[in-house]
Design a protein around this motif. Structure first.
Motif, mmCIF file in Angstrom:
data_model
loop_
_atom_site.group_PDB
_atom_site.id
_atom_site.type_symbol
_atom_site.label_atom_id
_atom_site.label_comp_id
_atom_site.label_asym_id
_atom_site.label_seq_id
_atom_site.Cartn_x
_atom_site.Cartn_y
_atom_site.Cartn_z
ATOM 1 N N LEU A 1 41.400 77.917 10.169
ATOM 2 C CA LEU A 1 41.842 78.717 11.323
ATOM 3 C C LEU A 1 41.596 80.196 11.009
ATOM 4 O O LEU A 1 41.525 80.578 9.838
ATOM 5 C CB LEU A 1 43.339 78.512 11.590
ATOM 6 C CG LEU A 1 43.810 77.176 12.144
ATOM 7 C CD1 LEU A 1 45.312 77.228 12.408
ATOM 8 C CD2 LEU A 1 43.077 76.815 13.424
ATOM 9 N N PRO B 1 42.318 75.878 18.135
ATOM 10 C CA PRO B 1 41.551 74.618 18.143
ATOM 11 C C PRO B 1 42.448 73.384 18.179
ATOM 12 O O PRO B 1 41.981 72.291 18.454
ATOM 13 C CB PRO B 1 40.748 74.679 16.847
ATOM 14 C CG PRO B 1 41.260 75.820 16.060
ATOM 15 C CD PRO B 1 42.067 76.692 16.945
ATOM 16 N N LEU B 2 43.729 73.575 17.937
ATOM 17 C CA LEU B 2 44.655 72.443 17.984
ATOM 18 C C LEU B 2 44.997 72.052 19.416
ATOM 19 O O LEU B 2 45.621 71.022 19.646
ATOM 20 C CB LEU B 2 45.956 72.773 17.248
ATOM 21 C CG LEU B 2 45.955 72.583 15.735
ATOM 22 C CD1 LEU B 2 45.017 73.540 15.039
ATOM 23 C CD2 LEU B 2 47.344 72.708 15.177
ATOM 24 N N LYS C 1 42.858 71.416 21.755
ATOM 25 C CA LYS C 1 41.721 70.734 22.383
ATOM 26 C C LYS C 1 42.145 69.571 23.269
ATOM 27 O O LYS C 1 41.696 69.408 24.378
ATOM 28 C CB LYS C 1 40.747 70.228 21.309
ATOM 29 C CG LYS C 1 39.736 71.269 20.894
ATOM 30 C CD LYS C 1 38.721 70.694 19.935
ATOM 31 C CE LYS C 1 39.237 70.717 18.519
ATOM 32 N NZ LYS C 1 38.278 70.357 17.507
ATOM 33 N N ILE D 1 47.733 70.391 10.551
ATOM 34 C CA ILE D 1 46.939 71.336 11.352
ATOM 35 C C ILE D 1 45.455 71.030 11.181
ATOM 36 O O ILE D 1 44.700 70.957 12.154
ATOM 37 C CB ILE D 1 47.245 72.801 10.932
ATOM 38 C CG1 ILE D 1 48.649 73.202 11.391
ATOM 39 C CG2 ILE D 1 46.211 73.768 11.511
ATOM 40 C CD1 ILE D 1 49.124 74.546 10.881
ATOM 41 N N LYS E 1 44.538 67.789 13.019
ATOM 42 C CA LYS E 1 44.506 67.998 14.479
ATOM 43 C C LYS E 1 43.250 68.744 14.870
ATOM 44 O O LYS E 1 42.579 68.412 15.849
ATOM 45 C CB LYS E 1 45.722 68.838 14.913
ATOM 46 C CG LYS E 1 46.906 68.031 15.412
ATOM 47 C CD LYS E 1 47.889 68.986 16.072
ATOM 48 C CE LYS E 1 49.174 68.299 16.417
ATOM 49 N NZ LYS E 1 50.151 69.205 17.048
ATOM 50 N N LYS E 2 42.948 69.768 14.091
ATOM 51 C CA LYS E 2 41.773 70.604 14.379
ATOM 52 C C LYS E 2 40.493 69.780 14.322
ATOM 53 O O LYS E 2 39.600 69.953 15.144
ATOM 54 C CB LYS E 2 41.731 71.733 13.349
ATOM 55 C CG LYS E 2 40.612 72.705 13.500
ATOM 56 C CD LYS E 2 40.788 73.830 12.488
ATOM 57 C CE LYS E 2 39.476 74.526 12.238
ATOM 58 N NZ LYS E 2 38.573 73.752 11.408
#
Lengths: 148, 223
Positions: free
Chosen positions: A108, A144-145, A147, B51, B54-55
């Motif tokens: 991230l 981006p989580l 989506k 995280i 999920k990403k």
């Protein structure tokens, strides 16, 4: 401290960032209150969570907020040298710096996490910080989580 | 205490990759105190892994749990039902804990999240210094309570080498010369004459190069 309420489903269109702000009771939270009293407008993208001191922030709070869908998280503490508890804001600064590294290593953008310093009298600065952070996250795009 | 450091994220992700349900297991003793593998660090790593999953759109369930000690059977035995429900256990204990969990649950993949670094104490909050190599033949009574085996880069037993400069070791200017520290310690205690005691060549047979060492207290052994 539950960050579940930031769960969001928005897509990239008309993107309105969701930002969680962990605010020290003695400065940023009071500044936010004062901004309200002064009728200063700032983006409604931020959800404020009050902490007794910015030093109380835990890295897990920041990560949990991101995990549950926040596009950005910020910690707002007293001006350096002015912490009500002497050095809580310096501790928060170190934690935020570390949190930036932690989010970066999982892909991230570290800019999604930030620390700000202000006093309780700086209502205008509080509004400005929220505008800055909102614009920064808007440029970065949705987390981006989000989506799914 | 035993000091550890979290492994690089790349290594952790590679270990986790084949698994869908993982128990992230913290240890409440040494690695909690050295801020590497206690409940808080379990929470942080679990959040990071979730995280990341999920990403990447991966299906990963992380269960978090911390027990008092991973180096004793009784504590590790308590997590049986939790271990049964997952594909793998990622242990945030030192290597001792990881090995005991692996021994007690041989059917599961047991993954180490930490690198076990050394035995030491904190010289300031957040900074630990190695103090003991566990050489099995303690000489602290001869050296003012400063271990020359651990703290001298050459493990010298009879004073400093020529690389001792301004009280620092030649390998790194941030490292104190152990023999300078010993000298100062003995001097402040009025025991400087101890420096004249000659130490004969050391018996290293207790130091671990002969395979794993075992300690038996026969009076305590329960058959």
């Amino acid at each position: 401290m539950e960050a579940k309420d930031v769960e969001v489903t928005a897509g990239t269109r008309d993107f309105e960032p969701r930002i969680v702000a962990f605010c020290c009771n003695y400065c940023a939270y009071a500044a936010a209150d004062l901004a309200g009293s002064m009728r200063l407008s700032y983006p409604a993208n931020v959800k404020v969570i009050r902490l007794p001191c910015s030093g109380k922030v835990e890295i897990t709070y920041l990560l949990k907020a991101l995990e549950d869908g926040a596009d950005g998280v910020m910690v707002a503490g007293c001006l350096e040298g002015d912490c009500h508890f002497m050095e809580g804001n310096y501790r928060a600064k170190r934690k935020v710096r570390h949190a930036k590294r932690l989010v970066e290593e999982i892909g991230l953008e570290s800019e999604r996490v930030e620390m700000f310093n202000l006093s309780s009298a700086m209502a205008g600065r509080f509004a400005e910080i929220i505008r800055e952070m909102t614009e920064r996250i808007r440029k970065l795009g949705p987390s981006p989580l989000r989506k799914g | 205490m035993i000091v550890g450091e979290r492994k690089p994220m790349g290594e952790i992700l590679e270990m986790i990759a084949p698994h869908e349900k993982v128990l992230l297991l913290g240890c409440g003793t040494c690695v909690t105190v050295c801020l590497a593998g206690g409940e808080r660090e379990v929470g942080i790593l679990a959040a990071q892994l979730r995280i990341h999953a999920k990403k990447e759109g991966k299906d990963l369930q992380i269960e978090e749990h911390t027990i008092e000690r991973q180096c004793e059977n009784e504590w590790v035995d308590e997590i049986k039902s939790r271990v049964e429900g997952v594909d793998a256990v990622m242990s945030m204990a030192c290597g001792v804990g990881v090995q005991l969990v692996a021994e007690m649950y041989p059917e599961k993949a047991i993954l180490p999240a930490l690198n076990t670094t050394f035995m030491g104490y904190p010289v300031q909050h957040g900074t630990w210094l190695e103090n003991c190599r566990g050489c099995g033949n303690c000489v602290l009574h001869l050296s003012g309570g400063v271990c020359p085996i651990t703290r001298c880069a050459k493990s010298l037993m009879n004073g400093p080498c020529g690389g001792s400069q301004d009280g620092k070791c030649e390998i790194d200017e941030d490292i104190e010369c152990a023999w300078q520290v010993i000298y100062e310690r003995l001097k402040s205690g009025g025991r400087l004459d101890w420096m004249n005691n000659y130490q004969p060549p050391r018996n290293w047979s207790t130091a671990g190069s002969g395979g794993p060492r075992k300690s038996v207290k026969i009076e305590e052994v329960v058959d």
